[in-house]
Motif scaffolding. Sequence first.
Motif, PDB file in Angstrom:
ATOM      1  N   VAL A   1      -5.963   5.315   0.723  1.00 50.20           N
ATOM      2  CA  VAL A   1      -4.983   6.394   0.876  1.00 50.20           C
ATOM      3  C   VAL A   1      -4.063   6.437  -0.338  1.00 50.20           C
ATOM      4  O   VAL A   1      -3.675   7.507  -0.823  1.00 50.20           O
ATOM      5  CB  VAL A   1      -4.170   6.209   2.169  1.00 50.20           C
ATOM      6  CG1 VAL A   1      -3.005   7.203   2.236  1.00 50.20           C
ATOM      7  CG2 VAL A   1      -5.065   6.373   3.380  1.00 50.20           C
ATOM      8  N   GLY A   2      -3.749   5.250  -0.872  1.00 53.42           N
ATOM      9  CA  GLY A   2      -2.872   5.164  -2.042  1.00 53.42           C
ATOM     10  C   GLY A   2      -3.432   5.907  -3.246  1.00 53.42           C
ATOM     11  O   GLY A   2      -2.679   6.546  -3.990  1.00 53.42           O
TER      12      GLY A   2
ATOM     13  N   ASP B   1       2.965  10.511  -3.045  1.00 52.22           N
ATOM     14  CA  ASP B   1       3.708   9.275  -2.799  1.00 52.22           C
ATOM     15  C   ASP B   1       5.168   9.394  -3.189  1.00 52.22           C
ATOM     16  O   ASP B   1       6.001   8.580  -2.788  1.00 52.22           O
ATOM     17  CB  ASP B   1       3.050   8.105  -3.533  1.00 52.22           C
ATOM     18  CG  ASP B   1       3.058   8.284  -5.039  1.00 52.22           C
ATOM     19  OD1 ASP B   1       2.890   9.436  -5.504  1.00 52.22           O
ATOM     20  OD2 ASP B   1       3.216   7.287  -5.761  1.00 52.22           O
TER      21      ASP B   1
ATOM     22  N   THR C   1      -4.635   1.077  -2.420  1.00 52.68           N
ATOM     23  CA  THR C   1      -5.434   1.327  -1.219  1.00 52.68           C
ATOM     24  C   THR C   1      -6.170   2.657  -1.341  1.00 52.68           C
ATOM     25  O   THR C   1      -5.946   3.440  -2.269  1.00 52.68           O
ATOM     26  CB  THR C   1      -4.536   1.355   0.027  1.00 52.68           C
ATOM     27  OG1 THR C   1      -3.626   2.462  -0.083  1.00 52.68           O
ATOM     28  CG2 THR C   1      -3.738   0.071   0.156  1.00 52.68           C
TER      29      THR C   1
ATOM     30  N   ILE D   1      -1.230   5.955   6.137  1.00 52.69           N
ATOM     31  CA  ILE D   1      -0.926   4.671   5.484  1.00 52.69           C
ATOM     32  C   ILE D   1      -1.004   3.526   6.490  1.00 52.69           C
ATOM     33  O   ILE D   1      -1.571   2.456   6.210  1.00 52.69           O
ATOM     34  CB  ILE D   1       0.465   4.733   4.823  1.00 52.69           C
ATOM     35  CG1 ILE D   1       0.446   5.696   3.631  1.00 52.69           C
ATOM     36  CG2 ILE D   1       0.914   3.344   4.361  1.00 52.69           C
ATOM     37  CD1 ILE D   1       1.809   5.963   3.033  1.00 52.69           C
TER      38      ILE D   1
ATOM     39  N   ASP E   1      -4.602   2.828   7.311  1.00 53.23           N
ATOM     40  CA  ASP E   1      -5.425   2.372   6.180  1.00 53.23           C
ATOM     41  C   ASP E   1      -5.242   0.886   5.884  1.00 53.23           C
ATOM     42  O   ASP E   1      -6.203   0.191   5.558  1.00 53.23           O
ATOM     43  CB  ASP E   1      -5.080   3.210   4.949  1.00 53.23           C
ATOM     44  CG  ASP E   1      -5.939   2.846   3.749  1.00 53.23           C
ATOM     45  OD1 ASP E   1      -7.166   2.700   3.918  1.00 53.23           O
ATOM     46  OD2 ASP E   1      -5.379   2.700   2.643  1.00 53.23           O
TER      47      ASP E   1
ATOM     48  N   VAL F   1       5.347   1.608   5.842  1.00 52.76           N
ATOM     49  CA  VAL F   1       4.970   2.933   5.330  1.00 52.76           C
ATOM     50  C   VAL F   1       5.586   3.176   3.961  1.00 52.76           C
ATOM     51  O   VAL F   1       4.942   3.720   3.066  1.00 52.76           O
ATOM     52  CB  VAL F   1       5.411   4.029   6.320  1.00 52.76           C
ATOM     53  CG1 VAL F   1       5.254   5.419   5.693  1.00 52.76           C
ATOM     54  CG2 VAL F   1       4.612   3.927   7.605  1.00 52.76           C
TER      55      VAL F   1
ATOM     56  N   PHE G   1       6.149   6.433  -0.760  1.00 52.96           N
ATOM     57  CA  PHE G   1       5.151   5.983   0.209  1.00 52.96           C
ATOM     58  C   PHE G   1       4.389   4.813  -0.403  1.00 52.96           C
ATOM     59  O   PHE G   1       4.039   4.829  -1.586  1.00 52.96           O
ATOM     60  CB  PHE G   1       4.174   7.118   0.539  1.00 52.96           C
ATOM     61  CG  PHE G   1       4.708   8.125   1.515  1.00 52.96           C
ATOM     62  CD1 PHE G   1       5.129   7.727   2.778  1.00 52.96           C
ATOM     63  CD2 PHE G   1       4.781   9.466   1.181  1.00 52.96           C
ATOM     64  CE1 PHE G   1       5.619   8.660   3.691  1.00 52.96           C
ATOM     65  CE2 PHE G   1       5.260  10.400   2.081  1.00 52.96           C
ATOM     66  CZ  PHE G   1       5.689   9.996   3.333  1.00 52.96           C
ATOM     67  N   ARG G   2       4.120   3.794   0.402  1.00 46.19           N
ATOM     68  CA  ARG G   2       3.395   2.628  -0.107  1.00 46.19           C
ATOM     69  C   ARG G   2       1.958   3.016  -0.450  1.00 46.19           C
ATOM     70  O   ARG G   2       1.237   3.562   0.382  1.00 46.19           O
ATOM     71  CB  ARG G   2       3.408   1.511   0.936  1.00 46.19           C
ATOM     72  CG  ARG G   2       2.695   0.237   0.484  1.00 46.19           C
ATOM     73  CD  ARG G   2       2.859  -0.873   1.505  1.00 46.19           C
ATOM     74  NE  ARG G   2       2.337  -0.499   2.818  1.00 46.19           N
ATOM     75  CZ  ARG G   2       1.056  -0.599   3.179  1.00 46.19           C
ATOM     76  NH1 ARG G   2       0.155  -1.060   2.300  1.00 46.19           N
ATOM     77  NH2 ARG G   2       0.676  -0.243   4.393  1.00 46.19           N
ATOM     78  N   SER G   3       1.556   2.723  -1.671  1.00 41.06           N
ATOM     79  CA  SER G   3       0.207   3.063  -2.119  1.00 41.06           C
ATOM     80  C   SER G   3      -0.604   1.815  -2.475  1.00 41.06           C
ATOM     81  O   SER G   3      -1.778   1.926  -2.821  1.00 41.06           O
ATOM     82  CB  SER G   3       0.265   3.992  -3.334  1.00 41.06           C
ATOM     83  OG  SER G   3       0.964   3.374  -4.402  1.00 41.06           O
TER      84      SER G   3
END
Length: 521
Positions: A405-406, A415, A403, A352, A355, A360, A379-381
């Motif tokens: 990764v999100g 997440d 994102t 994260i 990316d 995070v 988790f931040r997406s």
Amino acid sequence: MTDAANRLSSPAVPSRRAAVARASAARPAEAAAPAAKGAARRGPFRPEVWLNARQRHASRLAAHYFRAFDVLAVIALTLICARLASPDDLIHIEISRAAPFVLGAVTVLSLLRSLGRYRFSRRQKTSTHLLSVAAVCALGAVVAFITGALLRPGVAAQWQAWSLWASLTLAALVGLHAVWCSLVDRWRASGALTPNIVLVGATRHAEALIREALKRRDLNVLGIFDDRLARSPKTVEGVPVLGAANDLLTHKMTPYVDRIVLAIDPKAEARVRELTSRLSTLPNEVTLLVEPNGDREMAAALDRLAAAPLADIQGAVDPDRRAFNKRMQDLIIGLVALIGLAPVMALIAVAIRLDSPGPVFFRQRRHGFNQEEIVVWKFRSMRQETADATASRQVTHDDDRVTKVGKFIRKTSLDELPQLLNVITGEMSLVGPRPHAIGMKTGHVESARLVAEYAHRHRMKPGMTGWAAVNGSRGPLHTAQDVRRRVQLDIDYVERQSLWMDLWIIGVTIPVLLGDRAAIR
């Protein structure tokens, strides 16, 4: 749910007009003294510690923890004394040598449970409780001695081991229960075990109940709601009138309320039905007070309202026992999962940060048990500047806010892993209705307003996974029908929840979610 068995009488209770006159007479004084006005607005019931319903319920479950410690202590002492009484290892001990200790331990533990030694009643003195525990230990010792005398007659050396077991068990259990009683007394003094109620109806029934509650101090009346505000006083016996019945539906006090009491004339059946139906959308229990015959029935009514002993650990269908089992399940599986998945979570955190810029973790306020507001960790997406804390815009296919990764961690539900912290702290459960963001909208309408029974899903802690999730209802809710289906699945789970159902849901969650290609997250 309406409980007409709760009764209240009001002999020599002043009229409603008198209550209004007293409140009116007090208003100039309130205007002259802002501090007094603030006190009146808060009301006379001000516990030392304000705990919401989830936190008070956790305190009531302490009885199960107490019993677990007792069981472990007795088992440990039994194994130690049995080993001392045998020349061989425990695995090779003769039945005749072990039986006195085992039967004595089973007797003690069974009697402590069956005699209600984990109820910790308000009216029982600590000395009386400890004497009863000592008596139980004495009975266990008698059973051990009789069993030993029958199975191993004439072996004098065994009597020393049995006496040692009896003495150590007596000292351990009396000492433990002295600690338990001290903890319970401290919780009661702080208000952690005192039920909180609100009254609907600024009536003579409410006035009588408040007056008695002030005398007893085993019940907190937080406020009054009345549809007839034009004719209602600002306070009744010092308890503030906070608004109409509809105001209770969205009031911030709701998470702190254990029970809603209808203090209106039960003969007004149409009004009772209408209020009961309106308030049934809340997760709080609704009780109707019926005027009793005599002081005895009045005391019994208040006893039922104020009854807040620790959890009764008897009975297979006891809801507190079921809640304790669920909490143990959450702690054991949650801790194992957190430790086992720590490397995976570390890799996700690094991905994260590489990316996109920003933190995070993403934190969001959501509804928990009994509509309590909790902070849920994920988790931040999404890109930091487009994060939506209120879920006013739900995620769609190819959402430009998500994102790279999100997209992956949302698709695989990775997440959600930080919510293991919410589970361990007790705000969430491994299995339960998924927590929705406060103010989440379906289309342009708040989701909670689309289904009357929406709040019923808050009668249990929210979960990382749930019955709805494994039955295809996950991700955003685009229509009112989507909301209705999820709420119905959540209510089905709340009504059917069991340990084995939870384990099954946990077991099928990963294959079900990974195989769900239609859900958009």
